[in-house]
Design an enzyme around this catalytic site. Structure first.
Site, PDB file in Angstrom:
ATOM      1  N   HIS A   1     104.953   3.525  79.872  1.00 21.46           N
ATOM      2  CA  HIS A   1     103.818   2.821  79.262  1.00 21.46           C
ATOM      3  C   HIS A   1     104.279   1.944  78.096  1.00 21.46           C
ATOM      4  CE1 HIS A   1     100.532   4.762  81.530  1.00 21.46           C
ATOM      5  NE2 HIS A   1     101.281   5.849  81.498  1.00 21.46           N
TER       6      HIS A   1
ATOM      7  N   ASP B   1     103.631  10.610  79.496  1.00 19.75           N
ATOM      8  CA  ASP B   1     103.060  10.737  80.836  1.00 19.75           C
ATOM      9  C   ASP B   1     103.530   9.610  81.752  1.00 19.75           C
ATOM     10  OD1 ASP B   1     101.568   8.923  79.201  1.00 19.75           O
ATOM     11  OD2 ASP B   1      99.973   8.933  80.696  1.00 19.75           O
ATOM     12  N   GLU B   2     103.445   9.865  83.028  1.00 21.44           N
ATOM     13  CA  GLU B   2     103.647   8.858  84.075  1.00 21.44           C
ATOM     14  C   GLU B   2     104.920   8.040  83.872  1.00 21.44           C
ATOM     15  OE1 GLU B   2      99.023   8.082  85.341  1.00 21.44           O
ATOM     16  OE2 GLU B   2      99.773   7.034  83.577  1.00 21.44           O
ATOM     17  N   ALA B   3     105.985   8.723  83.464  1.00 19.34           N
ATOM     18  CA  ALA B   3     107.272   8.052  83.245  1.00 19.34           C
ATOM     19  C   ALA B   3     108.035   7.984  84.569  1.00 19.34           C
ATOM     20  CB  ALA B   3     108.070   8.788  82.176  1.00 19.34           C
ATOM     21  N   ASP B   4     107.430   7.349  85.556  1.00 17.98           N
ATOM     22  CA  ASP B   4     107.984   7.351  86.909  1.00 17.98           C
ATOM     23  C   ASP B   4     109.275   6.542  87.019  1.00 17.98           C
ATOM     24  OD1 ASP B   4     105.714   8.785  87.523  1.00 17.98           O
ATOM     25  OD2 ASP B   4     104.639   7.077  88.360  1.00 17.98           O
TER      26      ASP B   4
END
Length: 575
Positions: free
Chosen positions: A264, A327-330
């Site tokens: 993000h 979060d969501e550290a893909d």
């Protein structure tokens, strides 16, 4: 004084159509621990009513001034504020002495008599909570922005009240769409009315960087120059942020700033090419995709950048927490993610702050004082369970229960739905203390209701998505599980509508709530209750969620109020 004492499990009264419906006693949200109705103990505010606060307490005086401002604006009375005196117990007394120790740091006792109202607490935070209850005990006109005529009578009551969880939070995302200081203050005011005591500010994301950092100025001048869908974006100067922090503190709300990382982070990466592994700055993004950006974990400059940002934000933030996202550290491998957190968490701790982060941080070896924030739609997470077993506290915000940015149903024009539709009953009927497998109530820090702003542009948008769900989550955080009952709550929530109408709040009239109106005041439904297993034909009438519904054609299993104008059921209004 004689009256009826009602404990936490019993609601406000023992009426067959619900505690919120008892004549003469306003609907209270969140539900207090106990309320005793006291005959002959009503108090009528008048032009000579004053507020007396604990002598020598600046904090109690600020609570008194806050209440006085509300009362002056709506009643037109002068409402002077002065020190309390042992010899004069009339008017509104805000005292920090002789409260029952059971109320703890945030609770209060409120007692009325013909001479006045006395609120006692051990701390000013409890006085402030008591004042919010007093506002609900007064007629809805107390919320008026201009002087109005009303019967300014407080019913005769004795209330003892304190929260289940000490941390009750809302989150406002100012990164996807920037919301200026006035919008944030407005949201703080609405949250404070329901005894929320933390504001989590989501300050950075792929679409915008919203907090001034002197050592990295392009974060805001460039990284804050747009938002979802385009537009000018914006950011908070340090003075803006201080103003928000101070405004929140006056309402006993602690600001928790979030700098989301390592994912993000596109706005930061676009602002400084040297933060990218390849040295090339990506373009600014105005879409709502997630999971594609990452700070460069192997780059020494990354940690200089993080240290500068955390230091400057910590200096502005008197509260104990810094939220680091996570979060969501893909775009980050699990190995790199763990390495990144092992470097960043000590940076936060070096500023004297505690780490908060979305629950993914619990996949790493976080310290026991770090707080993972659970947002999953599942009810299990091995990392969170293990962190709780080691002594960590968990902040609960499961997306399918608490996310205020989600659509109510298929007809909702705003919001997202990746976690499903989230109606009022969904936000109410869950228990934070048993929601995640292996995480007991003793490991729960509290509850938060996030409002992400991919589709939220105006304060009207904010209000529509937050109300009536924000008060619902607030009660989950305040009121003990055994005291909560959906049929009781929906009646009490309906009673809040009159206050919201005076405030001109743009709330969603959920069909699950029996909202009062002139033609159809709330009452007992005479039609048979809807059943999911029953077959209904065109013209059949049922009752559901305090309203009557007529079937348009054959149906079985389709719940009234869940599919909008194209659904099987026609809404006939409140019972």
């Amino acid at each position: 004084m004689g009256g009826m004492m009602v404990g936490a499990a019993g609601g406000l009264a023992a009426e067959p159509d619900g505690p919120g419906a008892r004549e003469g006693l306003p609907s209270l949200v969140p539900l207090p621990v106990s309320v005793e109705e006291r005959s002959g103990a009503k108090f009528a505010l008048g032009s000579d009513t004053d507020i007396r606060t604990e002598a020598g307490s600046a904090e109690a005086r600020r609570v008194g001034e806050h209440l006085a401002e509300i009362l002056r604006r709506s009643t037109g009375y002068p409402v002077p504020v002065s020190d309390a005196s042992p010899t004069d117990t009339s008017g509104i007394q805000l005292l920090l002495a002789d409260a029952d120790p059971v109320v703890g740091e945030q609770g209060y006792q409120l007692d009325t008599s013909p001479d006045g109202v006395t609120i006692r607490a051990e701390h000013a935070a409890g006085l402030f909570s008591g004042v919010q209850t007093l506002r609900q005990l007064l007629p809805p006109e107390v919320e008026s922005a201009t002087v109005t005529d009303a019967d300014w009578t407080v019913p005769g009551v004795s209330i003892t009240d304190y929260p289940r969880f000490g941390h009750r939070s809302v989150m406002l995302d100012v990164a996807r769409h920037f919301h200026p200081v006035d919008h944030v203050k407005h949201y703080i005011d609405q949250a404070a009315r329901y005894k929320v005591n933390h504001l989590h500010l989501h300050l950075t994301d792929d679409q915008g960087w919203r907090i001034q950092i002197d050592s990295w100025p392009r974060l805001t001048t460039y990284g804050g120059s747009t938002q979802v869908g385009g537009g000018p974006g914006g950011y908070f100067t340090k003075d803006d942020y201080r103003e928000i922090v101070e405004y929140a503190a006056d309402r006993h709300i602690t600001v928790v700033p979030e700098i989301d990382m390592p994912g993000h982070t596109n706005a930061a990466l676009a602002s400084y090419a040297e933060l990218n592994c390849d040295g090339i700055a990506p373009p600014l993004r105005t879409d709502i995709e997630v999971g594609y950006s990452s700070l460069c974990v192997d780059l020494p400059l990354t940690y200089e950048f993080v240290a500068d940002v955390i230091r400057e934000v910590a200096e502005l933030t008197p509260g104990p927490y810094i939220h680091i996202g996570g979060d969501e550290a893909d775009a980050t491998t699990d190995e790199d993610y763990a390495l990144f957190m092992s470097r960043v968490i000590p940076i936060v701790e070096a500023t004297g702050k505690q780490v908060m982060g979305w629950h993914e941080i619990a996949n790493t070896d976080i310290p026991t004082d770090a707080v993972p924030q659970f947002w999953s739609t599942s009810t299990s997470h091995e990392g969170v369970r293990a962190a709780a077993e080691r002594g960590a506290k968990v902040l609960m915000s499961p997306a399918n229960k608490t996310y205020l940015d989600h659509k109510y149903d298929a007809t909702t024009q705003l919001g997202l739905q990746w976690a499903g539709f989230v109606e009022v009953r969904d936000t109410y009927e869950w228990d934070p203390g048993i929601h995640v497998e292996g995480v007991s109530e003793s490991s729960i820090l509290g509850v938060e209701s996030p409002l992400f702003t991919e589709t939220i542009v105006t304060t009207d948008d904010m209000e529509y998505m937050a109300f009536p769900r924000l008060p619902s989550v607030a009660e989950v955080g305040w009121t003990r599980a055994e005291a909560r009952d959906w049929d009781d709550f929906r009646l009490r929530l309906a009673g809040q509508a009159a206050h919201w109408e005076v405030l001109d709040l743009n709330f969603y009239r959920s069909p699950q709530i029996p909202w009062p109106d002139a033609e159809h005041p709330p009452g007992t439904c005479s039609a048979p209750a809807w059943s999911a297993t029953e077959v209904y034909l065109a013209g059949d009438v049922v009752s559901h969620a305090g309203r009557e519904w007529t079937a348009k054609w054959w149906t079985r299993g389709e719940q009234p109020g869940t599919t909008g104008e194209w659904g099987v059921w026609r809404d006939e209004g409140s019972c």
